[in-house]
Design an enzyme around this catalytic site. Structure first.
Site, mmCIF file in Angstrom:
data_model
loop_
_atom_site.group_PDB
_atom_site.id
_atom_site.type_symbol
_atom_site.label_atom_id
_atom_site.label_comp_id
_atom_site.label_asym_id
_atom_site.label_seq_id
_atom_site.Cartn_x
_atom_site.Cartn_y
_atom_site.Cartn_z
ATOM 1 N N GLU A 21 0.833 -1.200 0.000
ATOM 2 C CA GLU A 21 0.000 0.000 0.000
ATOM 3 C C GLU A 21 0.870 1.253 0.000
ATOM 4 O OE1 GLU A 21 -3.115 -0.206 2.938
ATOM 5 O OE2 GLU A 21 -3.996 -1.992 2.028
ATOM 6 N N GLU A 58 -4.696 -8.881 -0.258
ATOM 7 C CA GLU A 58 -5.477 -8.543 0.940
ATOM 8 C C GLU A 58 -6.935 -8.455 0.528
ATOM 9 O OE1 GLU A 58 -4.343 -5.388 3.621
ATOM 10 O OE2 GLU A 58 -2.200 -5.701 3.220
#
Length: 499
Positions: free
Chosen positions: A179, A302
């Site tokens: 991220e 994820e």
């Protein structure tokens, strides 16, 4: 026999296999977050809880039964503040840090590289390492790769030996940042693409270990990030990630409860979960522009349902319950990932123990398997099996004027020739009949049939009632020649084998 409210038809072309469903779609994720690692997996060698080299025997046994293909570690957001040298050498000499992302708790680095690799050995799974790009350096990652995978004579390889591991490990999967658009550095896409190429350049293959390099992708519908990073750095990557969390309310500030909810939150969660199909499809379409041969994988590393934390728990520990709704979000998500397995070859549900949509919950020396655990158990039949074309004409599940398909499914054929179906009835109250026409096969015998269902949309397993949502034998079917008729109760998922 249950009364039926709708008719659904499914056609499977058993003689037209499409592509292999990679077992790595069924990966797990264990971050240093809450009690996911400490207390959930790791209790230490001196614990009264039975353990092997510090890892709980009950949890390891349960997870090993799922045939986990890979385990992602140490994060997540935690990865970009983790420095691997903090987690090697004698534990009493390791530094104490602050886990600034998850609860501001002390991180004593009891579980480091050697401990995690021992866990992967106990689970018979492949490690997936997330390297620190946000606060680390290319040199730091390069040294970690050498420390773990070089089997020759170097200072770092000899340091690994001094710390107790003579032989180099095989470590294929490496995430270069996590991220990076958010907690991993708040970067712009072009800047990250440059940084990715720099890190990837210095991450070398040693001693026959070939790295599978995974770039940090975006979440949800930010397609511009994917386009920029693949265009500018795609030639140096094996995969790019995609993150998507199912938020029942659609509101990150008030996500909704994980227990004691009604049909509204049940339906909303399922509908939000089904959005995964659009996100995977559109990111894949962008990748097709630059990679029409589909060399680069889309790694959905994820995913899962994210609800409000349980009352009276540390909000930074992301502790939630796990209901039959969540199990059906898992089954429908896996159906979507299987459908796109020509591009999706790696995925990781978040997370393995005690955090978010976990497989297992622990409380002291007690352990239970969640409804989601049982879905992953059912779907083991699809690991490395061939995806079969499936045409589904499904009835709608309608709630307050909104619609979703009532049925979701995956069909595959394994190496032994057995056809496996996983079929989900999402309807909260109505049973569904599904007529399955199997073409191109002489299969005429049922080899396996199990069902997971519940008496309420918010049914959960607790330590006082750990088997409220548990698999049962499924027998409400008929098989005549090449036509299989399934009669599914509401809010259920089945696995059935035909050979």
């Amino acid at each position: 026999m249950i009364p039926l409210k709708a008719q659904n038809t499914m056609t499977i072309n058993a003689d037209q296999p499409q592509n292999k469903i990679s077992r790595h779609i069924y990966g797990q994720f264990s971050e240093h977050l809450g009690t996911g690692m400490y207390g959930g997996l790791w209790v230490g060698e001196d614990s009264d809880i039975p353990n092997t080299d510090g890892f709980r025997d009950d949890v390891v046994e349960a997870l090993k039964a799922l045939e986990i293909p890979n385990l992602r570690w140490p994060g997540g957001c935690f990865a970009d503040e983790y420095h691997w040298r903090d987690g090697i050498g004698p534990r009493e000499d390791r530094p104490t840090r602050i886990n600034t992302h998850w609860g501001m708790v002390e991180e004593h680095n009891e579980v480091g590289t050697h401990e995690f690799m021992r866990l992967t050995e106990l689970l018979d799974t492949e490690p997936y390492i997330s390297a620190n790009v946000g606060s680390g350096t290319p040199e730091e990652m390069a040294h970690w790769v050498e420390y773990m995978t070089y089997d020759g004579n170097s200072t770092l390889a000899n340091l690994r030996r001094e710390n107790g591991q003579e032989k180099a490990w095989d470590v294929k999967f490496w995430g270069i940042g996590n991220e990076s658009w958010g907690c991993g550095g708040n970067m712009e896409a072009g800047y990250y693409a440059d940084l990715y190429r720099r890190y990837a350049t210095f991450a070398k293959d040693y001693s026959g270990n070939e790295l599978y390099k995974i770039a940090s992708g975006f979440s949800d519908d930010n397609y511009g990030w994917t386009e920029t990073v693949v265009e500018q750095a795609g030639w140096m990557m094996d995969a790019i990630s995609l993150h998507y969390y199912t938020i029942p309310t659609g509101n990150w500030e008030q996500k909704g409860p994980s227990k004691d909810f009604g049909e509204g939150m049940y339906f909303a969660g399922l509908k939000q979960g089904l959005a995964m199909d659009e996100y995977v499809s559109r990111h894949s379409t962008i990748m097709d522009k630059y990679d029409p041969e589909k060399r680069i994988s889309l790694a959905v590393d994820e995913w899962g349902i994210w609800t409000d934390p349980l009352p009276d728990t540390n909000p930074g520990f992301l502790q939630q319950q796990n209901s039959v709704r969540d199990a059906l979000i898992a089954s429908t998500t896996l159906d979507i990932l299987n459908k796109h397995s020509d591009r999706v070859r790696l995925a990781n549900i978040a997370q393995t123990v005690n955090v978010l949509q976990a497989m297992i919950l622990t409380d002291g020396n007690r352990m239970l398997k969640t409804p989601t655990y049982h879905v992953f158990d059912f779907y083991r039949v699809h690991h490395d099996a061939m995806l079969l074309p499936l045409h589904l004409d499904a009835a709608n599940y309608t709630y307050e004027g909104e619609h979703i398909p009532a049925i979701s499914a995956t069909a595959s054929r394994d190496e032994a020739g057995t056809i496996h179906l996983t079929v989900t009835n999402l309807h909260a109250t109505d049973p569904q009949e599904v007529t399955v026409n199997i073409l191109g096969s002489d299969a005429d015998e049922i080899s396996e049939s199990r069902i997971l269902s519940a008496d309420a949309v918010d049914a959960v397993n607790t330590f006082d009632n750990p088997d409220r949502v548990a698999p049962q034998s499924f027998e409400d079917y008929t098989l005549n020649d090449d036509e299989l008729t399934l009669r599914l109760p509401s809010k259920s998922v089945i696995v059935i084998g035909v050979e």
